[in-house]
Enzyme design. Structure first.
Site, PDB file in Angstrom:
ATOM      1  N   TYR A 149     -12.701  -2.458  -3.775  1.00  0.00           N
ATOM      2  CA  TYR A 149     -12.797  -2.632  -1.862  1.00  0.00           C
ATOM      3  C   TYR A 149     -15.222  -2.647  -2.080  1.00  0.00           C
ATOM      4  O   TYR A 149     -14.935  -2.182  -1.005  1.00  0.00           O
ATOM      5  CB  TYR A 149     -12.348  -1.527  -1.423  1.00  0.00           C
ATOM      6  CG  TYR A 149     -11.623  -1.503  -0.649  1.00  0.00           C
ATOM      7  CD1 TYR A 149     -10.729  -3.424  -0.415  1.00  0.00           C
ATOM      8  CD2 TYR A 149     -10.480  -0.637  -0.591  1.00  0.00           C
ATOM      9  CE1 TYR A 149      -9.796  -3.319   0.485  1.00  0.00           C
ATOM     10  CE2 TYR A 149      -8.773  -1.284  -0.563  1.00  0.00           C
ATOM     11  CZ  TYR A 149      -8.378  -2.080   0.362  1.00  0.00           C
ATOM     12  OH  TYR A 149      -7.379  -2.749   1.031  1.00  0.00           O
ATOM     13  N   LYS A 159       0.646  -1.717   0.078  1.00  0.00           N
ATOM     14  CA  LYS A 159      -0.375  -0.201   0.111  1.00  0.00           C
ATOM     15  C   LYS A 159       0.609   1.419  -0.027  1.00  0.00           C
ATOM     16  O   LYS A 159       1.372   1.168  -0.083  1.00  0.00           O
ATOM     17  CB  LYS A 159      -1.196  -0.167   1.301  1.00  0.00           C
ATOM     18  CG  LYS A 159      -2.010  -1.543   1.043  1.00  0.00           C
ATOM     19  CD  LYS A 159      -2.778  -1.444   2.104  1.00  0.00           C
ATOM     20  CE  LYS A 159      -3.749  -2.178   2.361  1.00  0.00           C
ATOM     21  NZ  LYS A 159      -4.724  -2.034   3.307  1.00  0.00           N
ATOM     22  N   ASN A 213      -2.026  -0.461   7.379  1.00  0.00           N
ATOM     23  CA  ASN A 213      -1.689  -1.845   7.056  1.00  0.00           C
ATOM     24  C   ASN A 213      -0.880  -1.667   6.450  1.00  0.00           C
ATOM     25  O   ASN A 213      -0.105  -3.158   6.469  1.00  0.00           O
ATOM     26  CB  ASN A 213      -2.996  -1.945   8.309  1.00  0.00           C
ATOM     27  CG  ASN A 213      -3.696  -2.325   7.012  1.00  0.00           C
ATOM     28  OD1 ASN A 213      -3.966  -1.904   6.197  1.00  0.00           O
ATOM     29  ND2 ASN A 213      -4.905  -3.460   7.358  1.00  0.00           N
ATOM     30  N   HIS A 256      -1.529  -5.368   1.574  1.00  0.00           N
ATOM     31  CA  HIS A 256      -2.557  -5.601   0.947  1.00  0.00           C
ATOM     32  C   HIS A 256      -2.418  -7.452   0.589  1.00  0.00           C
ATOM     33  O   HIS A 256      -1.685  -7.713  -0.387  1.00  0.00           O
ATOM     34  CB  HIS A 256      -3.925  -5.178  -0.124  1.00  0.00           C
ATOM     35  CG  HIS A 256      -4.475  -6.306  -0.708  1.00  0.00           C
ATOM     36  ND1 HIS A 256      -6.199  -6.314  -0.035  1.00  0.00           N
ATOM     37  CD2 HIS A 256      -5.443  -7.024  -1.648  1.00  0.00           C
ATOM     38  CE1 HIS A 256      -6.440  -7.336  -0.521  1.00  0.00           C
ATOM     39  NE2 HIS A 256      -6.207  -7.602  -1.928  1.00  0.00           N
ATOM     40  N   ARG A 287       2.357  -7.035   9.544  1.00  0.00           N
ATOM     41  CA  ARG A 287       1.834  -5.927   9.799  1.00  0.00           C
ATOM     42  C   ARG A 287       2.468  -6.109  11.726  1.00  0.00           C
ATOM     43  O   ARG A 287       2.200  -4.942  11.296  1.00  0.00           O
ATOM     44  CB  ARG A 287       0.146  -6.642   9.627  1.00  0.00           C
ATOM     45  CG  ARG A 287      -0.237  -5.960   8.321  1.00  0.00           C
ATOM     46  CD  ARG A 287      -1.831  -6.622   8.304  1.00  0.00           C
ATOM     47  NE  ARG A 287      -2.532  -6.253   6.810  1.00  0.00           N
ATOM     48  CZ  ARG A 287      -3.456  -6.414   6.234  1.00  0.00           C
ATOM     49  NH1 ARG A 287      -4.258  -7.814   6.713  1.00  0.00           N
ATOM     50  NH2 ARG A 287      -4.181  -6.223   5.018  1.00  0.00           N
ATOM     51  N   VAL A 295      -4.973   0.276  11.764  1.00  0.00           N
ATOM     52  CA  VAL A 295      -5.697  -0.476  10.609  1.00  0.00           C
ATOM     53  C   VAL A 295      -5.923   0.109  10.034  1.00  0.00           C
ATOM     54  O   VAL A 295      -5.692   0.237   8.427  1.00  0.00           O
ATOM     55  CB  VAL A 295      -6.944  -1.202  11.647  1.00  0.00           C
ATOM     56  CG1 VAL A 295      -7.748   0.269  11.123  1.00  0.00           C
ATOM     57  CG2 VAL A 295      -7.713  -1.961  10.402  1.00  0.00           C
ATOM     58  N   ARG A 309      -1.789 -14.548   3.974  1.00  0.00           N
ATOM     59  CA  ARG A 309      -2.774 -13.980   4.934  1.00  0.00           C
ATOM     60  C   ARG A 309      -1.980 -14.231   6.201  1.00  0.00           C
ATOM     61  O   ARG A 309      -2.129 -13.302   6.990  1.00  0.00           O
ATOM     62  CB  ARG A 309      -4.055 -14.393   4.555  1.00  0.00           C
ATOM     63  CG  ARG A 309      -4.453 -14.115   3.393  1.00  0.00           C
ATOM     64  CD  ARG A 309      -5.551 -13.050   3.615  1.00  0.00           C
ATOM     65  NE  ARG A 309      -6.336 -12.730   4.350  1.00  0.00           N
ATOM     66  CZ  ARG A 309      -7.191 -11.597   4.631  1.00  0.00           C
ATOM     67  NH1 ARG A 309      -6.990 -10.664   4.189  1.00  0.00           N
ATOM     68  NH2 ARG A 309      -7.986 -11.645   5.813  1.00  0.00           N
ATOM     69  N   THR A 334      -5.688  -7.784  10.062  1.00  0.00           N
ATOM     70  CA  THR A 334      -6.308  -7.018   9.759  1.00  0.00           C
ATOM     71  C   THR A 334      -5.691  -5.530   9.972  1.00  0.00           C
ATOM     72  O   THR A 334      -5.086  -5.229   9.947  1.00  0.00           O
ATOM     73  CB  THR A 334      -7.666  -6.712   8.778  1.00  0.00           C
ATOM     74  OG1 THR A 334      -8.124  -7.919   8.387  1.00  0.00           O
ATOM     75  CG2 THR A 334      -7.752  -5.669   8.303  1.00  0.00           C
ATOM     76  N   GLU A 361      -9.285 -10.547  -8.087  1.00  0.00           N
ATOM     77  CA  GLU A 361      -8.657  -9.188  -8.193  1.00  0.00           C
ATOM     78  C   GLU A 361      -6.929  -9.271  -8.896  1.00  0.00           C
ATOM     79  O   GLU A 361      -6.820  -8.316  -9.353  1.00  0.00           O
ATOM     80  CB  GLU A 361      -7.842  -9.181  -6.716  1.00  0.00           C
ATOM     81  CG  GLU A 361      -9.394  -8.938  -5.831  1.00  0.00           C
ATOM     82  CD  GLU A 361      -8.316  -9.356  -3.858  1.00  0.00           C
ATOM     83  OE1 GLU A 361      -7.261  -9.102  -3.512  1.00  0.00           O
ATOM     84  OE2 GLU A 361      -9.206  -8.989  -2.657  1.00  0.00           O
TER      85      GLU A 361
HETATM   86  P1  IDP Z   1      -7.582  -7.403   5.113  1.00  0.00           P
HETATM   87  O1  IDP Z   1      -7.250  -5.802   4.220  1.00  0.00           O
HETATM   88  O2  IDP Z   1      -7.308  -7.960   6.174  1.00  0.00           O
HETATM   89  O3  IDP Z   1      -8.383  -8.084   4.090  1.00  0.00           O
HETATM   90  P2  IDP Z   1     -10.818  -6.452   4.880  1.00  0.00           P
HETATM   91  O4  IDP Z   1     -11.449  -6.447   6.275  1.00  0.00           O
HETATM   92  O5  IDP Z   1     -10.744  -5.966   3.632  1.00  0.00           O
HETATM   93  O6  IDP Z   1      -8.994  -6.433   5.797  1.00  0.00           O
HETATM   94  O7  IDP Z   1     -10.676  -4.514   4.842  1.00  0.00           O
HETATM   95  C1  IDP Z   1      -9.533  -3.666   3.513  1.00  0.00           C
HETATM   96  C2  IDP Z   1      -8.757  -2.522   4.611  1.00  0.00           C
HETATM   97  O8  IDP Z   1      -9.341  -1.407   5.526  1.00  0.00           O
HETATM   98  C3  IDP Z   1      -7.890  -3.184   6.095  1.00  0.00           C
HETATM   99  O9  IDP Z   1      -6.812  -3.620   5.231  1.00  0.00           O
HETATM  100  C4  IDP Z   1      -7.096  -1.837   6.184  1.00  0.00           C
HETATM  101  O10 IDP Z   1      -6.540  -0.764   5.173  1.00  0.00           O
HETATM  102  C5  IDP Z   1      -8.980  -0.926   5.859  1.00  0.00           C
HETATM  103  N1  IDP Z   1      -9.634  -1.504   6.943  1.00  0.00           N
HETATM  104  C6  IDP Z   1      -9.998  -2.288   7.439  1.00  0.00           C
HETATM  105  N2  IDP Z   1     -10.904  -1.831   8.921  1.00  0.00           N
HETATM  106  C7  IDP Z   1     -11.427  -0.583   8.822  1.00  0.00           C
HETATM  107  C8  IDP Z   1     -10.863  -0.044  10.357  1.00  0.00           C
HETATM  108  O11 IDP Z   1     -11.883  -0.595  11.454  1.00  0.00           O
HETATM  109  N3  IDP Z   1     -11.468   1.391  10.092  1.00  0.00           N
HETATM  110  C9  IDP Z   1     -10.144   2.027   9.314  1.00  0.00           C
HETATM  111  N4  IDP Z   1      -9.198   1.158   8.036  1.00  0.00           N
HETATM  112  C10 IDP Z   1      -9.573   0.445   8.107  1.00  0.00           C
END
Ligand code: IDP
Length: 160
Positions: free
Chosen positions: A60, A20, A123, A126, A113, A120, A96, A102, A137
């Protein structure tokens, strides 16, 4: 489509990984590529690119009703990302595990991470959450001719 999908299983499974914008700014590209290379996965696609808002909204789309969606799209479009496709046995699930949870606060030390970020909303990386997500994707981020089939001369030392 079915024939194409069934070809990318077993040692040919693929996943989509992206460093990212914060990961690029923080000079984590080499470290992240290094971890996947040393694990034994094969790099089949890689590019530095500025993702468009349209691409990010599509990527997304499952999260569009979340309160953080706008901030997420702004964050992901705030600078270049390094988009990659990695191939290998169980690569989607294993990647993963290599990424951690996450929320970096829930990620164990030793994961990407867990080692390199704290919040979050920043992070650094992806990774597709399933083989099905990876197929969607990869098709979204890469053209066919940007994915390369090559013989890994180490295969014999990685797979029995
Ligand atoms: P992932 O990236 O681990 O698959 P997802 O739930 O698909 O997790 O969320 C996508 C991205 O959205 C996360 O990697 C993070 O950058 C952001 N994100 C997820 N939850 C939150 C939150 O509660 N606050 C702010 N950003 C979030």
């Amino acid at each position: 489509a079915h024939v194409f999908q069934s070809a990318w299983t077993g040692v040919n499974e693929r996943t989509f990984i992206a460093v990212k914008p914060d990961g690029v700014q923080r000079k984590l590209v080499g470290e992240i590529v290094r971890r996947f290379e040393k694990k034994g996965f094969k790099l089949v696609g890689l590019k530095l690119m500025q993702a468009s808002e349209e691409l990010l909204r599509e990527h997304y789309s499952e999260l569009r009703s979340k309160p953080f969606f706008r901030a997420l799209i702004a964050y992901m479009g705030s600078g270049p990302v390094v988009a990659m496709v990695w191939q290998g046995l169980d690569v989607a699930k294993t990647a993963r595990k290599m990424l951690g949870k996450t929320n970096p606060a829930d990620s164990l030390p030793g994961t990407i991470r867990g080692d390199y970020c704290v919040e979050v909303g920043r992070n650094v990386i992806h990774g597709s959450d399933s083989v099905e997500s990876a197929q969607r994707e990869i098709a979204l981020w890469f053209r066919q001719n940007e994915l390369h089939c090559w013989e890994d001369n180490c295969n014999h030392w990685i797979y029995s």
